[in-house]
Write a protein that holds these residues in place. Structure first.
Motif, mmCIF file in Angstrom:
data_model
loop_
_atom_site.group_PDB
_atom_site.id
_atom_site.type_symbol
_atom_site.label_atom_id
_atom_site.label_comp_id
_atom_site.label_asym_id
_atom_site.label_seq_id
_atom_site.Cartn_x
_atom_site.Cartn_y
_atom_site.Cartn_z
ATOM 1 N N UNK A 176 0.867 -1.170 -0.058
ATOM 2 C CA UNK A 176 0.058 -0.163 -0.002
ATOM 3 C C UNK A 176 0.742 1.230 -0.065
ATOM 4 N N UNK A 177 2.169 0.869 -0.209
ATOM 5 C CA UNK A 177 3.087 2.337 -0.410
ATOM 6 C C UNK A 177 2.595 3.558 -1.309
ATOM 7 N N UNK A 178 1.814 2.815 -2.371
ATOM 8 C CA UNK A 178 1.410 3.865 -3.297
ATOM 9 C C UNK A 178 0.652 4.882 -2.697
ATOM 10 N N UNK A 179 0.144 4.530 -1.468
ATOM 11 C CA UNK A 179 -0.867 5.598 -1.009
ATOM 12 C C UNK A 179 -0.054 6.586 0.049
ATOM 13 N N UNK A 180 1.145 6.458 0.101
ATOM 14 C CA UNK A 180 2.030 7.091 0.943
ATOM 15 C C UNK A 180 2.842 8.171 0.310
ATOM 16 N N UNK A 181 3.261 7.964 -0.678
ATOM 17 C CA UNK A 181 3.964 8.951 -1.603
ATOM 18 C C UNK A 181 3.283 9.593 -2.517
ATOM 19 N N UNK A 182 2.340 10.289 -1.965
ATOM 20 C CA UNK A 182 1.454 11.105 -2.879
ATOM 21 C C UNK A 182 1.932 12.581 -3.228
ATOM 22 N N UNK A 183 2.595 12.901 -1.996
ATOM 23 C CA UNK A 183 3.147 14.298 -2.360
ATOM 24 C C UNK A 183 4.449 14.145 -3.344
ATOM 25 N N UNK A 184 4.391 15.188 -4.144
ATOM 26 C CA UNK A 184 5.523 15.520 -4.898
ATOM 27 C C UNK A 184 6.733 15.700 -4.408
ATOM 28 N N UNK A 185 7.813 15.129 -4.625
ATOM 29 C CA UNK A 185 9.104 15.406 -3.818
ATOM 30 C C UNK A 185 10.211 16.148 -4.793
ATOM 31 N N UNK A 186 10.707 17.008 -4.323
ATOM 32 C CA UNK A 186 11.660 17.624 -5.055
ATOM 33 C C UNK A 186 13.055 17.818 -4.437
ATOM 34 N N UNK A 187 14.166 17.725 -5.383
ATOM 35 C CA UNK A 187 15.442 17.665 -4.714
ATOM 36 C C UNK A 187 15.706 18.935 -3.868
ATOM 37 N N UNK A 188 16.371 19.086 -2.828
ATOM 38 C CA UNK A 188 16.520 20.316 -2.302
ATOM 39 C C UNK A 188 18.031 20.914 -2.881
ATOM 40 N N UNK A 242 14.264 10.423 -4.219
ATOM 41 C CA UNK A 242 14.873 11.599 -4.802
ATOM 42 C C UNK A 242 16.307 11.019 -5.369
ATOM 43 N N UNK A 243 16.747 9.824 -5.090
ATOM 44 C CA UNK A 243 17.947 9.412 -5.674
ATOM 45 C C UNK A 243 19.074 10.496 -5.511
#
Ligand SMILES: [Zn+2]
Length: 277
Positions: free
Chosen positions: A118-130, A184-185
């Protein structure tokens, strides 16, 4: 986290390992357009109260690293669950009940599988590189990275690297010297290593470790948990010539580095190194 000693706190976190699965399974979400929750919050709370036969006070969270945590007190169980549990089947809730009553190791495997799926429910926020800050006062991480890249990865690896802000939590009297974020790799290195008295081979061993995380990824074990520090990982880690030397340097200097990191943290709080923030 725990603000009262008499409370027993338990967390069931899903740290970095499973993020990797999340990216893979995110396509599965698109295949399930009618994916409605099974429970609402009061329904879920009532069900869990019945299952564990103790009052459960449920808080639903959107936390991205700790999906399940609880503490027991005289009034029952204060339980924090990620909202994904609104999609849990009764058998998953039964496993959760067994976990809360600490009855069953197998329940943990079942819970982990559910959380993995169910992890697809966790990462809904877009994350961008700092913003990346690879050059420090003493060491330039980009150069350290490129040198290792050439020696061990045929110069093929392309991963951004940055000095962290030094706010990573200290764990068990230890320090998180580096981390790899598979979403974010990105490789982050603790700024406490940007010092003259830290030998290059130690910094290199930390960067090399994180590069290996990117290179090897995780392997699932039988309980459905993703293992990062697998046997293959440990073997690859030993290919760094100063590996053993780095380990003993760490052992001899950990106290010193911990002190330095606390000083860094204080300085950061006082705004003294705002340029790095
Ligand atoms: Zn590691």
């Amino acid at each position: 986290m725990n603000n009262a000693v008499h409370l027993r706190a338990q967390t069931f976190g899903v740290p970095a390992p499973i993020k990797r699965v999340a990216t893979r399974s995110s396509s599965r979400q698109l295949a399930l357009p009618f994916d409605e929750p099974v429970w609402d919050a009061p329904g879920l709370e009532g069900m869990l109260t019945r299952i564990v036969a103790r009052p459960v006070r449920l808080t639903l969270t959107e936390n991205r690293s700790v999906l399940l945590s609880y503490r027991c007190d005289t009034q029952g169980i204060a339980l924090r669950l990620h909202r994904m549990f609104l999609h849990a089947s009764e058998s998953v809730l039964a496993a959760l009940g067994r976990h809360l009553r600490r009855r069953s190791r197998r329940a943990d495997g079942e819970l982990r599988r559910f959380m993995n799926e169910n992890l697809h429910r966790v990462r809904t926020l877009p994350r961008t590189l700092p913003p990346l800050v690879p050059s420090g006062r003493v060491y330039d991480l980009a150069r350290v990275f490129e040198s290792l890249n050439g020696r061990f990865f045929g110069g093929q690896m392309k991963v951004p690297i940055t000095w962290g802000r030094g706010c990573g939590r200290a764990r068990r009297g230890g320090l998180t010297f580096g981390s790899y974020d598979p979403v974010l790799r990105l490789i982050r290195i603790h700024p406490v290593l940007d010092r003259n008295d830290v030998p290059l081979y130690f910094l290199e061993s930390v960067v090399y470790h994180e590069m290996l995380h990117h290179h090897l990824g995780g392997v699932p074990d039988r309980a459905g948990r993703t293992v990062y520090h697998s046997r293959a990982f440990r073997e690859a880690e030993r290919r760094y010539p100063a590996h053993a030397q780095a380990l003993s340097w760490e052992k001899a200097n950990l106290t010193h580095l911990l002190r330095a990191s606390h000083a860094l943290e204080r300085a950061r709080r006082d705004g003294a190194c705002a340029s790095r923030a």
